[in-house]
Enzyme design. Sequence first.
Site, PDB file in Angstrom:
ATOM      1  N   ASP A 112       3.416  35.199 -27.028  1.00  0.00           N
ATOM      2  CA  ASP A 112       4.295  33.822 -27.226  1.00  0.00           C
ATOM      3  C   ASP A 112       4.879  33.754 -28.571  1.00  0.00           C
ATOM      4  OD1 ASP A 112       1.583  33.310 -27.927  1.00  0.00           O
ATOM      5  OD2 ASP A 112       1.595  31.888 -26.630  1.00  0.00           O
ATOM      6  N   ASP A 115       0.995  33.959 -35.137  1.00  0.00           N
ATOM      7  CA  ASP A 115       0.758  32.931 -36.230  1.00  0.00           C
ATOM      8  C   ASP A 115       0.295  33.841 -37.202  1.00  0.00           C
ATOM      9  OD1 ASP A 115      -0.053  30.896 -37.598  1.00  0.00           O
ATOM     10  OD2 ASP A 115      -1.026  29.842 -36.329  1.00  0.00           O
ATOM     11  N   SER A 116      -1.425  33.992 -37.293  1.00  0.00           N
ATOM     12  CA  SER A 116      -1.793  34.607 -38.251  1.00  0.00           C
ATOM     13  C   SER A 116      -1.842  36.319 -38.157  1.00  0.00           C
ATOM     14  CB  SER A 116      -3.400  34.410 -38.415  1.00  0.00           C
ATOM     15  OG  SER A 116      -4.088  35.161 -37.428  1.00  0.00           O
ATOM     16  N   GLY A 117      -1.238  36.680 -36.810  1.00  0.00           N
ATOM     17  CA  GLY A 117      -1.348  37.954 -36.638  1.00  0.00           C
ATOM     18  C   GLY A 117      -2.738  38.654 -36.149  1.00  0.00           C
ATOM     19  N   THR A 119      -4.573  38.237 -33.415  1.00  0.00           N
ATOM     20  CA  THR A 119      -4.704  38.523 -32.237  1.00  0.00           C
ATOM     21  C   THR A 119      -4.053  39.722 -31.802  1.00  0.00           C
ATOM     22  OG1 THR A 119      -4.621  36.079 -31.674  1.00  0.00           O
ATOM     23  CG2 THR A 119      -4.517  37.671 -29.794  1.00  0.00           C
ATOM     24  N   LEU A 120      -2.857  40.154 -32.170  1.00  0.00           N
ATOM     25  CA  LEU A 120      -2.206  41.244 -31.924  1.00  0.00           C
ATOM     26  C   LEU A 120      -2.900  42.509 -32.575  1.00  0.00           C
ATOM     27  CD1 LEU A 120       1.795  40.415 -32.215  1.00  0.00           C
ATOM     28  CD2 LEU A 120      -0.048  41.141 -30.253  1.00  0.00           C
ATOM     29  N   ARG A 178       2.333  23.543 -21.198  1.00  0.00           N
ATOM     30  CA  ARG A 178       2.796  24.988 -21.207  1.00  0.00           C
ATOM     31  C   ARG A 178       4.058  25.122 -20.069  1.00  0.00           C
ATOM     32  NH1 ARG A 178      -0.921  29.053 -22.726  1.00  0.00           N
ATOM     33  NH2 ARG A 178      -3.191  28.465 -22.775  1.00  0.00           N
TER      34      ARG A 178
HETATM   35  P1  IMP Z   1      -2.714  34.475 -34.230  1.00  0.00           P
HETATM   36  O1  IMP Z   1      -3.759  35.229 -33.769  1.00  0.00           O
HETATM   37  O2  IMP Z   1      -2.945  33.493 -35.387  1.00  0.00           O
HETATM   38  O3  IMP Z   1      -1.555  35.065 -34.605  1.00  0.00           O
HETATM   39  O4  IMP Z   1      -2.497  33.235 -33.069  1.00  0.00           O
HETATM   40  C1  IMP Z   1      -1.729  33.611 -31.963  1.00  0.00           C
HETATM   41  C2  IMP Z   1      -2.076  32.958 -30.876  1.00  0.00           C
HETATM   42  O5  IMP Z   1      -2.242  31.554 -31.330  1.00  0.00           O
HETATM   43  C3  IMP Z   1      -0.945  32.752 -29.999  1.00  0.00           C
HETATM   44  O6  IMP Z   1      -0.851  33.685 -28.996  1.00  0.00           O
HETATM   45  C4  IMP Z   1      -0.873  31.379 -29.458  1.00  0.00           C
HETATM   46  O7  IMP Z   1      -1.755  31.176 -28.094  1.00  0.00           O
HETATM   47  C5  IMP Z   1      -1.874  30.605 -30.589  1.00  0.00           C
HETATM   48  N1  IMP Z   1      -0.877  29.755 -31.264  1.00  0.00           N
HETATM   49  C6  IMP Z   1      -0.316  30.135 -32.540  1.00  0.00           C
HETATM   50  N2  IMP Z   1       0.491  29.249 -32.913  1.00  0.00           N
HETATM   51  C7  IMP Z   1       0.614  28.539 -32.320  1.00  0.00           C
HETATM   52  C8  IMP Z   1       1.601  27.211 -31.926  1.00  0.00           C
HETATM   53  O8  IMP Z   1       2.330  26.492 -32.853  1.00  0.00           O
HETATM   54  N3  IMP Z   1       1.598  26.612 -30.549  1.00  0.00           N
HETATM   55  C9  IMP Z   1       0.803  26.863 -29.783  1.00  0.00           C
HETATM   56  N4  IMP Z   1      -0.191  28.185 -29.837  1.00  0.00           N
HETATM   57  C10 IMP Z   1      -0.113  28.632 -31.099  1.00  0.00           C
HETATM   58 MG    MG Z   2      -3.132  29.284 -27.072  1.00  0.00          MG
END
Ligand code: IMP
Ligand code: MG
Length: 188
Positions: A112, A115-117, A119-120, A178
């Site tokens: 979806d 953000d920080s990357g 998770t991916l 959602r």
């Molecule tokens: P990352 O690991 O920081 O890239 O976070 C990714 C996950 O955090 C996404 O798959 C979302 O589930 C959640 N997330 C990050 N930013 C947002 C936001 O602005 N709204 C809702 N969920 C977010």
């Molecule tokens: Mg979430």
Amino acid sequence: MLKPADVAHLMGGRKVARIVYQPEDIRRRVQELGREIGEAYPSSSGELLVLGLLKGSFVFLGDLVREIPRPLQVDFLVASSYGAEKVSSGNVRLVYDPETRLEGKHILLVEDIIDSGRTLNRLLELLAVRNPRSIEICALLDKGLAAGVLARKPKFLGFEAPREFLVGYGLDHAEDFRHLPFVASLAE
Ligand code: IMP
Ligand code: MG
């Protein structure tokens, strides 16, 4: 054009500050992405498995796969980073693993929002050891914060998102919102 006042009945008392992507903006972009993906993976290029990262990708993925003009399979991953905080913990666990064989297939990982990357990145590591033919990322939104972190940047991207907390079209805040057919930022 929807305005915040038009959607108050969907919000359970929370207020929308701004509607960032209207339903028709999303529809148009998803159609374009489907075409781009179809061109990147012609039918002759082998099997394509579209892997959605739950729960956030479920709305996007449902719309996207119907716009990809080639044979494909769908499966899901559930990765958990903990809690209801607005900040990703980076502590990623796989709580549901795809049943489908990945070996020899083109994998398109659908997320979806980046953000920080973190998770991916973790998922790319976990999937690479299963010998897929290729792995690429398709994200609806990217906040542009993961540039130095992400091992592989999204080959397919819906929108470069503002650096705000967004909800709707699969994105939640503590599991709410959602189902919104648009993407919005919440008022404080
Ligand atoms: P990352 O690991 O920081 O890239 O976070 C990714 C996950 O955090 C996404 O798959 C979302 O589930 C959640 N997330 C990050 N930013 C947002 C936001 O602005 N709204 C809702 N969920 C977010
Ligand atoms: Mg979430």
